[in-house]
Structure formats: C-alpha cells, structure tokens
Design a protein around this motif. Structure first.
Motif, PDB file in Angstrom:
ATOM      1  N   PRO A   1     -12.169   3.693 -12.056  1.00 30.32           N
ATOM      2  CA  PRO A   1     -11.720   5.064 -11.801  1.00 30.32           C
ATOM      3  C   PRO A   1     -11.181   5.726 -13.062  1.00 30.32           C
ATOM      4  O   PRO A   1     -10.781   5.065 -14.031  1.00 30.32           O
ATOM      5  N   ALA A   2     -11.160   7.048 -13.033  1.00 27.61           N
ATOM      6  CA  ALA A   2     -10.549   7.788 -14.134  1.00 27.61           C
ATOM      7  C   ALA A   2      -9.066   7.469 -14.223  1.00 27.61           C
ATOM      8  O   ALA A   2      -8.481   7.433 -15.303  1.00 27.61           O
ATOM      9  N   ALA A   3      -8.447   7.249 -13.071  1.00 29.39           N
ATOM     10  CA  ALA A   3      -7.017   6.924 -13.026  1.00 29.39           C
ATOM     11  C   ALA A   3      -6.690   6.365 -11.654  1.00 29.39           C
ATOM     12  O   ALA A   3      -7.531   6.338 -10.748  1.00 29.39           O
ATOM     13  N   TRP A   4      -5.456   5.903 -11.518  1.00 28.71           N
ATOM     14  CA  TRP A   4      -4.943   5.448 -10.220  1.00 28.71           C
ATOM     15  C   TRP A   4      -3.663   6.219  -9.911  1.00 28.71           C
ATOM     16  O   TRP A   4      -2.790   6.361 -10.763  1.00 28.71           O
ATOM     17  N   PHE A   5      -3.564   6.742  -8.689  1.00 36.77           N
ATOM     18  CA  PHE A   5      -2.301   7.273  -8.200  1.00 36.77           C
ATOM     19  C   PHE A   5      -1.521   6.093  -7.623  1.00 36.77           C
ATOM     20  O   PHE A   5      -2.042   5.359  -6.768  1.00 36.77           O
ATOM     21  N   VAL A   6      -0.293   5.898  -8.084  1.00 38.58           N
ATOM     22  CA  VAL A   6       0.480   4.743  -7.628  1.00 38.58           C
ATOM     23  C   VAL A   6       1.754   5.204  -6.924  1.00 38.58           C
ATOM     24  O   VAL A   6       2.334   6.241  -7.245  1.00 38.58           O
ATOM     25  N   PHE A   7       2.160   4.408  -5.953  1.00 39.45           N
ATOM     26  CA  PHE A   7       3.327   4.736  -5.143  1.00 39.45           C
ATOM     27  C   PHE A   7       4.189   3.492  -4.948  1.00 39.45           C
ATOM     28  O   PHE A   7       3.667   2.385  -4.812  1.00 39.45           O
ATOM     29  N   LYS A   8       5.485   3.717  -4.910  1.00 39.79           N
ATOM     30  CA  LYS A   8       6.419   2.627  -4.638  1.00 39.79           C
ATOM     31  C   LYS A   8       7.258   2.989  -3.422  1.00 39.79           C
ATOM     32  O   LYS A   8       7.728   4.120  -3.287  1.00 39.79           O
ATOM     33  N   TYR A   9       7.431   2.012  -2.546  1.00 40.15           N
ATOM     34  CA  TYR A   9       8.300   2.175  -1.374  1.00 40.15           C
ATOM     35  C   TYR A   9       9.456   1.185  -1.497  1.00 40.15           C
ATOM     36  O   TYR A   9       9.256   0.043  -1.917  1.00 40.15           O
ATOM     37  N   HIS A  10      10.635   1.625  -1.129  1.00 41.63           N
ATOM     38  CA  HIS A  10      11.821   0.777  -1.298  1.00 41.63           C
ATOM     39  C   HIS A  10      12.752   0.946  -0.109  1.00 41.63           C
ATOM     40  O   HIS A  10      12.928   2.058   0.412  1.00 41.63           O
ATOM     41  N   LYS A  11      13.324  -0.141   0.325  1.00 39.88           N
ATOM     42  CA  LYS A  11      14.314  -0.100   1.400  1.00 39.88           C
ATOM     43  C   LYS A  11      15.303  -1.246   1.197  1.00 39.88           C
ATOM     44  O   LYS A  11      14.900  -2.357   0.833  1.00 39.88           O
ATOM     45  N   THR A  12      16.550  -0.970   1.416  1.00 42.27           N
ATOM     46  CA  THR A  12      17.599  -1.971   1.269  1.00 42.27           C
ATOM     47  C   THR A  12      18.202  -2.277   2.636  1.00 42.27           C
ATOM     48  O   THR A  12      18.496  -1.360   3.410  1.00 42.27           O
ATOM     49  N   ILE A  13      18.390  -3.564   2.917  1.00 44.05           N
ATOM     50  CA  ILE A  13      19.061  -3.982   4.143  1.00 44.05           C
ATOM     51  C   ILE A  13      20.171  -4.961   3.780  1.00 44.05           C
ATOM     52  O   ILE A  13      20.213  -5.500   2.667  1.00 44.05           O
ATOM     53  N   SER A  14      21.037  -5.188   4.706  1.00 43.34           N
ATOM     54  CA  SER A  14      22.167  -6.078   4.461  1.00 43.34           C
ATOM     55  C   SER A  14      21.710  -7.526   4.396  1.00 43.34           C
ATOM     56  O   SER A  14      20.919  -7.987   5.235  1.00 43.34           O
ATOM     57  N   ASN A  15      22.201  -8.258   3.434  1.00 42.44           N
ATOM     58  CA  ASN A  15      21.846  -9.667   3.283  1.00 42.44           C
ATOM     59  C   ASN A  15      22.539 -10.541   4.317  1.00 42.44           C
ATOM     60  O   ASN A  15      22.220 -11.715   4.464  1.00 42.44           O
ATOM     61  N   SER A  16      23.491  -9.943   5.028  1.00 42.27           N
ATOM     62  CA  SER A  16      24.217 -10.720   6.036  1.00 42.27           C
ATOM     63  C   SER A  16      23.492 -10.747   7.383  1.00 42.27           C
ATOM     64  O   SER A  16      23.936 -11.412   8.316  1.00 42.27           O
ATOM     65  N   LEU A  17      22.381 -10.039   7.486  1.00 40.70           N
ATOM     66  CA  LEU A  17      21.615 -10.051   8.727  1.00 40.70           C
ATOM     67  C   LEU A  17      21.002 -11.425   8.972  1.00 40.70           C
ATOM     68  O   LEU A  17      20.777 -12.201   8.039  1.00 40.70           O
ATOM     69  N   SER A  18      20.732 -11.712  10.222  1.00 42.56           N
ATOM     70  CA  SER A  18      20.097 -12.985  10.565  1.00 42.56           C
ATOM     71  C   SER A  18      18.641 -12.978  10.114  1.00 42.56           C
ATOM     72  O   SER A  18      18.065 -11.925   9.812  1.00 42.56           O
ATOM     73  N   ALA A  19      18.026 -14.148  10.097  1.00 42.80           N
ATOM     74  CA  ALA A  19      16.629 -14.257   9.678  1.00 42.80           C
ATOM     75  C   ALA A  19      15.717 -13.445  10.586  1.00 42.80           C
ATOM     76  O   ALA A  19      14.767 -12.796  10.124  1.00 42.80           O
ATOM     77  N   SER A  20      15.991 -13.457  11.888  1.00 46.97           N
ATOM     78  CA  SER A  20      15.157 -12.705  12.826  1.00 46.97           C
ATOM     79  C   SER A  20      15.321 -11.199  12.613  1.00 46.97           C
ATOM     80  O   SER A  20      14.349 -10.446  12.724  1.00 46.97           O
ATOM     81  N   GLU A  21      16.546 -10.756  12.308  1.00 49.13           N
ATOM     82  CA  GLU A  21      16.774  -9.335  12.052  1.00 49.13           C
ATOM     83  C   GLU A  21      16.070  -8.898  10.770  1.00 49.13           C
ATOM     84  O   GLU A  21      15.473  -7.820  10.706  1.00 49.13           O
ATOM     85  N   LYS A  22      16.151  -9.738   9.742  1.00 48.53           N
ATOM     86  CA  LYS A  22      15.462  -9.420   8.484  1.00 48.53           C
ATOM     87  C   LYS A  22      13.954  -9.328   8.701  1.00 48.53           C
ATOM     88  O   LYS A  22      13.291  -8.446   8.156  1.00 48.53           O
ATOM     89  N   LYS A  23      13.419 -10.244   9.507  1.00 48.57           N
ATOM     90  CA  LYS A  23      11.987 -10.226   9.795  1.00 48.57           C
ATOM     91  C   LYS A  23      11.603  -8.947  10.518  1.00 48.57           C
ATOM     92  O   LYS A  23      10.565  -8.341  10.229  1.00 48.57           O
ATOM     93  N   PHE A  24      12.461  -8.500  11.458  1.00 45.20           N
ATOM     94  CA  PHE A  24      12.193  -7.274  12.192  1.00 45.20           C
ATOM     95  C   PHE A  24      12.168  -6.071  11.254  1.00 45.20           C
ATOM     96  O   PHE A  24      11.249  -5.250  11.302  1.00 45.20           O
ATOM     97  N   TYR A  25      13.196  -5.969  10.385  1.00 44.17           N
ATOM     98  CA  TYR A  25      13.270  -4.831   9.472  1.00 44.17           C
ATOM     99  C   TYR A  25      12.133  -4.857   8.457  1.00 44.17           C
ATOM    100  O   TYR A  25      11.624  -3.805   8.049  1.00 44.17           O
ATOM    101  N   PHE A  26      11.733  -6.061   8.033  1.00 39.04           N
ATOM    102  CA  PHE A  26      10.612  -6.160   7.100  1.00 39.04           C
ATOM    103  C   PHE A  26       9.324  -5.679   7.760  1.00 39.04           C
ATOM    104  O   PHE A  26       8.537  -4.951   7.157  1.00 39.04           O
TER     105      PHE A  26
END
Length: 234
Positions: free
Chosen positions: A97-122
């Motif tokens: 291609p002549a170029a690439w349009f690039v995008f970044k997505y970011h989200k922060t969650i609490s590290n104190s969440l349980s593994a199942s909660e982290k999986k849900f938010y991910f």
C-alpha cells in the motif's frame, strides 16, 4: 489493555473497475466470452457487477481457435470472477500500500479485580475495539500525523504483519486525527490553516508517488493458471 489496528491505503482500486467497464463496452460482438471455465456471451458479461470480476483479459485467436475452432477467430475475453475456484492453488498477491492508517485502543482496569472480572472486561474491550474499527469513518479525519519512532511503531508493524499478504519492507504509517485543532493546539487560526494545507498536500503527494507493486505480475500469473485450467484443458 492496548489493541493496535491498521488499514491499507491504496492509490487505485484493484481490480480496476473503470478498465473492466471500458473493455466490456469496446469488445467486438463476435469475440468469445469465457467466464471462469464456461463459454458465455457479452450480454451476460455486461450484467455482471464490475466489482465481482477478479480479472479480465483479451486472449488472442491463436490461443482460442485450437479449442473453439472458427468461433474463436476473433479471440476471446477471459473473465475470472471472485467466486472461481482455481484447480491450481492461486498465488496470494503481496500488497504494498501507499500507506497504512493505524489506530490504537487503550483501556485501564483495576489490577485488584478477580481473574474472571478481568477476563470479562478484556472480552468487552475486544468487542468495543472491533465495533469501533469496523465503523471508523476513515475519510473524515481532520489531519494525518506521522508516527514518532518509538516503541509503539513495533506494535503497529506487528498488526500489519499479522496478515499473510503484506510484502516485506518498510511501511509508511499515518495516524488519522479526528479531533479539532482547537482542542490540540488552542485557537491558532494560522496554525490550523497552514498545518491542514501542508498535511493535505503531503497526503496527495504520497498517493501520487506510491503505487501498488506486484499486482500486474499477479494478474499475469493468475491468467496463466486460468489458461491451464480452461484453454489448455483437453
């Protein structure tokens, strides 16, 4: 959580639907039309949507007459649609291609969440990214920003190279910016006008200077495979 995405930007469409339309309109009415591996006619060809055609090429009478006799003395128009299944596995074209349009997505969650909660938010984050990316108004950006040479470039390159049809080499990556200049740089009218003009000019120059490489050779190889499938088949 970070996600990186990239969209290839070309300076022309492939296949060239304008070229296909022109070939259909000027072909000799007595020319044979072979669509995929079936003898057809120009009336049926003209009903096919141009974007459903993967390749169209004129075949000389010397190649057509051994199989179709006098009916092939005006040659043939070889047409391959996107639905055609090659008997020989087709070569995947490498895009540049002549170029690439690039995008970044970011989200922060609490590290104190349980593994199942982290999986849900991910999982939710991945769905939100996918939805936003699919409906991103690619032609509505205010200006394009060139990426700095930092660690995130490697992540964008990884997103690009996750495809199996990208040619090797350095990639030009641009970040579409959708927010107004006022929010980024204050109320600086001169800066807004000057930056937009420079950005738009550079973008147009970019599209004018870079071409898609390899597609012509790809069409040639694809035609050769079609010829083995159809013309040279007993």
């Amino acid at each position: 959580m970070d996600a990186y995405a990239a969209v290839p930007v070309f300076d022309r469409v492939f296949p060239d639907t304008s070229k296909i339309a022109a070939m259909r309109n000027r072909v000799n009415p007595k020319t044979l039309v072979i669509i995929n591996d079936t003898l057809s006619n120009i009336l049926f060809l003209k009903k096919l949507p141009a974007d459903s055609i993967m390749m169209m090429r004129y075949v000389n009478p010397t190649m057509v007459m051994p199989k179709y006799g006098e009916a092939g003395k005006y040659g043939a128009l070889a047409v391959v649609t996107r639905s055609y299944k090659f008997k020989i596995k087709p070569i995947i074209p490498k895009i540049e291609p002549a170029a690439w349009f690039v995008f970044k997505y970011h989200k922060t969650i609490s590290n104190s969440l349980s593994a199942s909660e982290k999986k849900f938010y991910f999982s939710q984050f991945a769905k939100d990214c996918d939805t936003d990316f699919k409906y991103k108004p690619l032609n509505k950006f205010i200006h394009l920003a060139r990426l700095p040479n930092d660690n995130e470039v490697a992540n964008y390159e990884a997103a690009i190279n996750s495809r199996d049809d990208v040619a090797e080499g350095e990639q030009t990556m641009l970040s579409p910016v959708y927010e107004s200049f006022e929010k980024r740089n204050g109320n600086k009218l001169a800066w807004i006008g000057g930056s937009f003009t420079i950005g738009a000019t550079l973008f147009l120059l970019l599209l004018g200077l870079f071409r898609i490489k390899g597609l012509d050779n790809f069409e040639k190889r694809m035609f050769e495979k079609w010829e083995k499938d159809v013309i040279n088949r007993p």
